[in-house]
Design a protein around this motif. Structure first.
Motif, PDB file in Angstrom:
ATOM      1  N   ASN A  29      20.505  63.132   8.643  1.00 12.58           N
ATOM      2  CA  ASN A  29      19.400  63.376   9.567  1.00 12.58           C
ATOM      3  C   ASN A  29      19.919  64.264  10.698  1.00 12.58           C
ATOM      4  N   ARG A  82      14.483  64.149   8.481  1.00 10.65           N
ATOM      5  CA  ARG A  82      14.724  65.087   9.582  1.00 10.65           C
ATOM      6  C   ARG A  82      14.612  64.351  10.916  1.00 10.65           C
ATOM      7  N   GLU A 139      10.401  63.784   4.647  1.00 13.83           N
ATOM      8  CA  GLU A 139      10.495  64.848   5.644  1.00 13.83           C
ATOM      9  C   GLU A 139      10.104  64.312   7.018  1.00 13.83           C
TER      10      GLU A 139
END
Length: 199
Positions: free
Chosen positions: A109, A86, A62
């Motif tokens: 992403n 991300r 994450e």
């Protein structure tokens, strides 16, 4: 851990940020795999001190923020996998300094901006996967210089314009995936005439 060569903590349930102290494993560490965890926050620039790294996988976490520009210090790196995080921001021109890299996986992403021309300097690259991001602009002509490229995935972006004729020079290319972009113009038959390996 002054003799550590491989650090593999993948496929666990580890969370929090990546410790900057990992950047102290500078002279021996060749493989770092922290993929498939719940690691968050940004990628610490200190990892660029691990100049012996050949494989760095931080996929399926994450992680947020940009790719540290100082990753250009990782000149021995052969595989960089940051897919399914991300991450965001533009792709740094400094990626073109990773002259030993064979696989660059940045899919899924939030990268935006254009594909840097400097990617054309990755002369050993076999796999380039930057699918499922928010990239725009054209496919750069410089990618035609990647004579060892076997897989090119740019699907699910906002890439526009026509296909550069230089892609026809990629004689080893076996996978070309440009699905779900906004490409336009004619489909040039000459482009595919020389792609001997395309399946």
């Amino acid at each position: 851990l002054t003799s550590l060569r491989t650090l593999d903590l993948s496929a666990n349930d580890m969370y929090g940020s990546i410790p900057s102290e990992l950047g102290m494993l500078t002279s021996t560490l060749e493989t770092m795999n922290l993929s498939s965890n719940r690691l968050s926050a940004s990628i610490p620039s200190a990892l660029s001190n691990c100049t012996a790294l050949r494989t760095l996988s931080l996929a399926q976490n994450e992680l947020v923020g940009p790719i540290p520009v100082v990753f250009s210090n990782l000149t021995r790196l052969e595989e960089l996998d940051l897919a399914f995080n991300r991450l965001s921001g533009s792709l740094p021109n400094a990626l073109g300094e990773l002259r030993s890299v064979r696989a660059l996986r940045l899919a899924a992403n939030g990268f935006n901006g254009t594909l840097p021309e400097s990617l054309g300097r990755l002369v050993n690259l076999r796999v380039l996967d930057i699918g499922a991001n928010a990239l725009t602009g054209r496919v750069p002509d410089a990618l035609g210089a990647l004579e060892h490229l076997e897989t090119l995935v740019l699907r699910e972006n906002g890439i526009s314009g026509s296909l550069p004729s230089g892609l026809g020079d990629l004689h080893r290319l076996s996978v070309l995936d440009l699905e779900r972009n906004v490409l336009s113009g004619p489909l040039p038959s000459s482009l595919f005439a020389t792609m001997d390996a395309l399946v």
